[in-house]
Structure formats: C-alpha cells, structure tokens
Design a protein around this motif. Structure first.
Motif, mmCIF file in Angstrom:
data_model
loop_
_atom_site.group_PDB
_atom_site.id
_atom_site.type_symbol
_atom_site.label_atom_id
_atom_site.label_comp_id
_atom_site.label_asym_id
_atom_site.label_seq_id
_atom_site.Cartn_x
_atom_site.Cartn_y
_atom_site.Cartn_z
ATOM 1 N N PHE A 108 12.946 6.395 11.668
ATOM 2 C CA PHE A 108 13.424 5.706 10.466
ATOM 3 C C PHE A 108 13.409 4.192 10.639
ATOM 4 C CE2 PHE A 108 14.549 9.688 8.622
ATOM 5 C CZ PHE A 108 14.679 9.427 7.264
ATOM 6 N N LYS A 109 13.406 3.722 11.886
ATOM 7 C CA LYS A 109 13.284 2.275 12.102
ATOM 8 C C LYS A 109 11.960 1.765 11.544
ATOM 9 C CE LYS A 109 12.803 0.734 16.386
ATOM 10 N NZ LYS A 109 13.132 0.312 17.773
ATOM 11 N N LEU A 110 10.906 2.535 11.751
ATOM 12 C CA LEU A 110 9.594 2.169 11.220
ATOM 13 C C LEU A 110 9.530 2.385 9.704
ATOM 14 C CD1 LEU A 110 6.706 1.258 11.662
ATOM 15 C CD2 LEU A 110 6.115 3.561 12.418
ATOM 16 N N ILE A 111 10.134 3.479 9.228
ATOM 17 C CA ILE A 111 10.132 3.753 7.783
ATOM 18 C C ILE A 111 10.882 2.667 7.019
ATOM 19 C CG2 ILE A 111 10.957 5.361 6.003
ATOM 20 C CD1 ILE A 111 10.446 7.628 8.072
ATOM 21 N N LEU A 112 12.040 2.251 7.543
ATOM 22 C CA LEU A 112 12.826 1.197 6.885
ATOM 23 C C LEU A 112 12.073 -0.131 6.875
ATOM 24 C CD1 LEU A 112 16.399 1.982 8.275
ATOM 25 C CD2 LEU A 112 15.607 2.262 5.920
ATOM 26 N N ALA A 113 11.312 -0.399 7.959
ATOM 27 C CA ALA A 113 10.527 -1.642 8.006
ATOM 28 C C ALA A 113 9.482 -1.663 6.902
ATOM 29 C CB ALA A 113 9.853 -1.785 9.371
ATOM 30 N N MET A 114 8.938 -0.501 6.557
ATOM 31 C CA MET A 114 7.910 -0.445 5.516
ATOM 32 C C MET A 114 8.485 -0.648 4.118
ATOM 33 S SD MET A 114 5.220 2.528 6.644
ATOM 34 C CE MET A 114 6.400 3.874 6.763
ATOM 35 N N LEU B 195 2.330 7.717 6.209
ATOM 36 C CA LEU B 195 2.970 7.433 7.501
ATOM 37 C C LEU B 195 4.403 7.964 7.514
ATOM 38 C CD1 LEU B 195 2.908 6.200 10.288
ATOM 39 C CD2 LEU B 195 3.437 3.973 9.305
ATOM 40 N N THR B 196 5.112 7.801 6.397
ATOM 41 C CA THR B 196 6.474 8.331 6.303
ATOM 42 C C THR B 196 6.461 9.848 6.475
ATOM 43 O OG1 THR B 196 7.110 6.550 4.794
ATOM 44 C CG2 THR B 196 8.521 8.500 4.827
ATOM 45 N N GLY B 197 5.524 10.512 5.799
ATOM 46 C CA GLY B 197 5.431 11.965 5.910
ATOM 47 C C GLY B 197 5.147 12.428 7.325
ATOM 48 N N SER B 198 4.233 11.744 8.007
ATOM 49 C CA SER B 198 3.888 12.144 9.377
ATOM 50 C C SER B 198 5.072 11.929 10.328
ATOM 51 C CB SER B 198 2.664 11.372 9.866
ATOM 52 O OG SER B 198 2.925 9.997 9.936
ATOM 53 N N LEU B 199 5.815 10.841 10.140
ATOM 54 C CA LEU B 199 6.985 10.585 10.990
ATOM 55 C C LEU B 199 8.094 11.599 10.708
ATOM 56 C CD1 LEU B 199 7.111 6.672 10.794
ATOM 57 C CD2 LEU B 199 6.332 8.067 12.714
ATOM 58 N N LEU B 200 8.271 11.958 9.436
ATOM 59 C CA LEU B 200 9.280 12.963 9.090
ATOM 60 C C LEU B 200 8.897 14.328 9.676
ATOM 61 C CD1 LEU B 200 10.093 12.081 5.351
ATOM 62 C CD2 LEU B 200 11.472 11.589 7.376
ATOM 63 N N SER B 201 7.598 14.631 9.713
ATOM 64 C CA SER B 201 7.150 15.883 10.323
ATOM 65 C C SER B 201 7.465 15.895 11.819
ATOM 66 C CB SER B 201 5.645 16.064 10.101
ATOM 67 O OG SER B 201 5.186 17.240 10.732
ATOM 68 N N MET B 202 7.191 14.780 12.507
ATOM 69 C CA MET B 202 7.510 14.700 13.937
ATOM 70 C C MET B 202 9.008 14.822 14.180
ATOM 71 S SD MET B 202 5.008 11.747 15.427
ATOM 72 C CE MET B 202 3.272 11.675 15.050
ATOM 73 N N ALA B 203 9.804 14.284 13.251
ATOM 74 C CA ALA B 203 11.265 14.354 13.402
ATOM 75 C C ALA B 203 11.793 15.751 13.103
ATOM 76 C CB ALA B 203 11.930 13.327 12.474
ATOM 77 N N GLY B 204 11.010 16.556 12.386
ATOM 78 C CA GLY B 204 11.426 17.914 12.071
ATOM 79 C C GLY B 204 12.183 18.026 10.766
ATOM 80 N N ILE B 205 11.676 17.354 9.734
ATOM 81 C CA ILE B 205 12.313 17.363 8.411
ATOM 82 C C ILE B 205 11.508 18.288 7.497
ATOM 83 C CG2 ILE B 205 13.055 15.916 6.463
ATOM 84 C CD1 ILE B 205 14.471 15.192 9.055
ATOM 85 N N PRO B 206 12.155 19.183 6.719
ATOM 86 C CA PRO B 206 11.397 19.991 5.754
ATOM 87 C C PRO B 206 10.768 19.067 4.717
ATOM 88 C CG PRO B 206 13.732 20.658 5.872
ATOM 89 C CD PRO B 206 13.592 19.410 6.660
ATOM 90 N N ASN C 167 0.853 -1.195 0.000
ATOM 91 C CA ASN C 167 0.000 0.000 0.000
ATOM 92 C C ASN C 167 0.893 1.250 0.000
ATOM 93 O OD1 ASN C 167 -1.949 2.049 0.545
ATOM 94 N ND2 ASN C 167 -3.278 0.504 1.460
ATOM 95 N N PRO C 168 1.415 1.621 -1.161
ATOM 96 C CA PRO C 168 2.378 2.742 -1.234
ATOM 97 C C PRO C 168 1.819 4.065 -0.715
ATOM 98 C CG PRO C 168 2.287 1.531 -3.310
ATOM 99 C CD PRO C 168 1.170 1.018 -2.470
ATOM 100 N N LEU C 169 0.506 4.305 -0.917
ATOM 101 C CA LEU C 169 -0.071 5.587 -0.498
ATOM 102 C C LEU C 169 -0.030 5.748 1.019
ATOM 103 C CD1 LEU C 169 -1.546 8.221 -1.041
ATOM 104 C CD2 LEU C 169 -3.705 6.954 -1.050
ATOM 105 N N LEU C 170 -0.539 4.728 1.751
ATOM 106 C CA LEU C 170 -0.538 4.825 3.211
ATOM 107 C C LEU C 170 0.881 4.805 3.768
ATOM 108 C CD1 LEU C 170 -3.586 2.663 4.383
ATOM 109 C CD2 LEU C 170 -3.419 5.139 4.132
ATOM 110 N N ALA C 171 1.776 4.064 3.121
ATOM 111 C CA ALA C 171 3.183 4.055 3.556
ATOM 112 C C ALA C 171 3.790 5.445 3.402
ATOM 113 C CB ALA C 171 3.979 3.037 2.745
ATOM 114 N N ALA C 172 3.457 6.121 2.296
ATOM 115 C CA ALA C 172 3.970 7.481 2.070
ATOM 116 C C ALA C 172 3.402 8.453 3.099
ATOM 117 C CB ALA C 172 3.612 7.933 0.657
#
Length: 463
Positions: free
Chosen positions: A415-421, A365-376, A358-363
C-alpha cells in the motif's frame, strides 16, 4: 520431449534471424513459435512417457509447469521489444538466451535422471548470469552479474556434491531406480545427506532464508526485464524443481525409515517462517521498488515451501500459487518498465501521481500488488486460502497463523506504493503508450483475475 526439442530449435532460429538480418521479425516470430510450442505441450498433457533411458520423463506435473513457463516466457519476450529498442543489434542474442533458458527450465521439471536435472540447472543459471550483467556500461549490472555468478556457482557446487553422495549410496543417477531402491533396501546415511545438500543448493536458487542474501542486490542491479524474469520465471522453476526432487526421490519415506522425517518437517517450518518474516519486514524499509519486490519474492518463497509439508497432495496447490504469483509479478514489472524507462533508478518517487497521469497502468499495478498481498478477487487470495487450508489439514495451525500475520504485514509495503500512485502529485508527464507493454500488463492481470474466479482451471490439472 518434443516440447524441449521444439524450444531448442526455436532458440537456434532466433540466432539464424540475426545472421540473416531479420531483426524486426524476431519478436513476433518468437512469440508465434512459443504459442506453437505451448500447443505441442498441451497435446502431450496427460500422457506419460520416458525418453533416452529415462533421462527425460513426461508427466502431468512436467507438462503443467512447462505450460506455465512457456506462457511467462511469451510475456517476457513481448516486453523485450520496447526494453531493447535502443539495442537492436543485440535483441536476437537476448531473446535467444531467454529461449535457451526456457529449455533449461523445462529440462529441470522433466528430468528422470539426476544428470539431466543438473544440466537443466546449469543451462538456466548460465543464461541468468549473462542477462544479469547484460547492461555492460552500468556498474550495478556488472556487480549484480558477478554476485549472482559467485552465489549461483557455490549453490551448483553444493547440488553437485549432493548428487555425488546419492550416486555413492545408490549406484545410479536414475530417479526411478533410486526411488525403488529406497523402498526396498536399508539406506546408507549418504542418501539423506546427499538429499539435504541438494535441497540446500535449491534453497539458494529459490532465495529462501538464510540463503537469500544475494537476491536484493542482484534484483536491484540487474536490468529491469532480467529482474522480472528472475522474480517470476526463475523462482517458480526453482520451487517446482525442488518439489519434484523431494517427491521423486522418495525423500519423505526414506527419512521416515531413518527417524529423520520430523527433523525435516521442522526445518521446512523454520525456513518457511523465516523467509516470510524476514522478507516482509525488510520489504517495509525499501524505497527501491525492485528491492521491495525482491524481499516480497523471498516471503512468497516461504509461502510456497509450505506445500512441502503435504507433498503427496499439494502439487495442484503449488501450481496454482506459482501461476497466481508469477502473473501478478509480470503485470507489476510491465508497469515498472513503463514508468522507470530512461530513469536512473526504480524508486517509489517515480510512481508519484501515476493514478492521475495513467489511470489504467496504475490500476493494473494496484491489482497485481493486491494479488500478491492476498486480497480477493485476485487469484493470490485463493492461492493463500487453498494453501492455508491444506497446511491446517496437515496439522500445522501455528504456521498458518504466522503466515496470516505475515500476509497482513505485506499489505503495509504494497500500500506504500499504491498510496504513492494515488495521493502524490505527478513528477512528470509521461508520453507514449507502448502497445506491447499495455498488452502484456492487461492480459497478465486478466489471467490473474480469471484464475481467481475459476481456480479449478489450474487446481484440477494435477489432482
């Protein structure tokens, strides 16, 4: 005030829908009702008024944060449709509880009297106790409800004791009268002690270190949608209320008069650093995603507490940070609800290969985690940027350095969760594309990005 009355009326209508057996219409009716409440709240924005002998005060601060709470509640109600599809007979109860919880949240940021402040806390807390233990056949949910009830009750008792001391010092519960008295009179020692006790009680609600120990177990044991509510709505309500409490009761000048201001600021710095560091380091060790996000929330509470060091000018930054964090949390939990449905746990193994299935939901979730991490380009980056800039201007460069280091540490577990996806093979093929889960996930991450591209939309509201 009209907003609060409308929210309460909407909650009563939800209960009437159950009596009339209109369960299928509850979710769309509630969403439409909340959109109407949001429009009503927007209409009140910019006006200042007080009601019922200053029990409720309407200001830019209260209406701006109330709007955020209403938007978050709309998302949480929309997610309820799929989450409670096997419990249709109870859906009106769950949604009504969420609406009444929102009423408590609005009362908490609109109080003009400490009695209304405590009433708002209890309405919100009791609703959360019920929702945490709402999965009656699950022992973890029962445990989460009991732990949260015990910890929350102790915190409420401490807050109530603090209110009693403030009343003993000032002879009134009215915030305006307390503020004026603190400017003109020599304050008894009971006033700062009462404020400190209330602040400690609110630290429990925020889950800041060292009052955080209930959060991981309660987040893990509660139903996933309740965890989403605690992680987003309940946390930003608590931090906004604590901010208004410290600013509204004139704590900073009164402590300055008693030569205690430096001590207060040092305590805020220590708790902020401890929350960021403990939250991030503990999150690195987690394999359960809900526990990981619980420790992540503790670290974000540490970041938001930095606004207390420049309390006269940081309301806009706090609103922006709270909105960025909450929208990212809603997007993340939307994906978690989809992935972990019918699973025994929320471990990272459930997310293996999501980028392929499911590439859309993975993207998202990745975006939300990157926002929490503080990535532009996400708003989480700009929230931290504005927060760090303001803290440096207040003279706390060392605190900002620690915060930057903690932001780098947080990248590790996100990124541990992002890499798992993206790097693991899928465990199973997931079928179905629930419309509301997709809609909430897409809209919330889109709003997050829009706030990142146009931060003035929120920052200027409280300028």
């Amino acid at each position: 005030m009209n907003t609060l009355i409308a929210i309460t009326g909407l909650g009563i209508f939800c209960l009437l829908f159950e009596i009339l057996n209109f369960r299928k219409g509850i979710v769309p009716f509630t969403i439409l009702g909340l959109l109407g409440v949001l429009a009503l709240n927007y209409y009140e924005f910019g006006s200042t008024a007080s009601y019922y002998n200053n029990m409720i005060t309407v200001s830019k601060f209260s209406t701006a944060f109330s709007s955020l709470f209403i938007i978050l509640t709309i998302f949480l109600v929309a997610l309820s449709h799929n989450f409670y599809e096997n419990h249709q007979t109870k859906i009106s109860d769950y949604i009504a509880i969420k609406i009444f919880l929102l009423a408590g949240a609005v009362a908490m940021v609109s109080f003009g009297n400490l009695a209304m402040f405590f009433l708002g806390i209890e309405i919100l807390s009791i609703a959360l106790y019920v929702l945490a233990a709402s999965d009656r056949l699950n022992i973890k949910s029962n445990e989460a409800g009991m732990k949260y009830f015990l910890m929350g009750s102790f915190a409420s008792g401490i807050i109530l004791f603090g209110i009693c001391l403030i009343y003993g010092a000032m002879g009134t519960f009215d915030v305006t009268e307390i503020y004026e008295s603190s400017l003109s009179a020599e304050l008894p020692i009971w006033f700062p002690i009462g404020m400190i006790l209330m602040t400690i009680g609110m630290f429990f609600k925020v889950a800041a270190v060292p009052f955080h120990f209930w959060a991981p177990d309660v987040y893990e044991g509660s139903p996933a949608l309740t965890t989403a509510l605690m992680s987003t709505l309940a946390k930003v309500v608590a931090i906004a209320t604590l901010y208004k409490l410290v600013a509204g009761l004139n704590l900073i000048p009164s402590l300055e008069n008693q030569d205690m201001l430096g001590t207060f600021e040092h305590i805020i710095v220590i708790i902020s650093i401890a929350s960021m560091t403990v939250g991030n380091i503990m999150a690195l060790r987690q394999v359960n995603v809900k526990r990981m996000l619980a420790f992540s929330g503790i670290s974000h509470a540490g970041f938001m507490l930095m606004t207390f060091l420049s309390i006269a000018t940081s309301a806009g930054v706090l609103l922006y940070y709270a909105a960025a964090y909450a929208l990212a949390g809603i997007a993340a939990f939307s994906v978690i609800l989809y992935v972990c449905k019918n699973q025994d746990n929320e471990d990272i193994t459930n997310f293996h290969g999501l980028g392929k299935t499911n590439p859309l939901l993975a993207a998202i979730l990745t975006g939300s985690l990157l926002s929490m991490a503080g990535i532009p380009i996400f708003s989480g980056f700009f929230a931290k940027l504005f927060l760090f800039n303001q803290t440096i201007q207040s003279g706390y460069i060392a605190l900002v350095i620690v915060a930057v280091i903690n932001s780098i540490i947080s990248v590790g577990y996100y990124f541990k969760l992002i890499l798992a996806m993206y790097s693991k093979e899928p465990n199973e093929e997931r079928t179905g594309k629930p419309f509301l889960i997709y809609a909430v996930a897409i809209i919330s991450i889109t709003l997050n990005i829009v706030l990142g591209l146009f931060p003035s939309l929120v920052l200027d509201l409280l300028s």
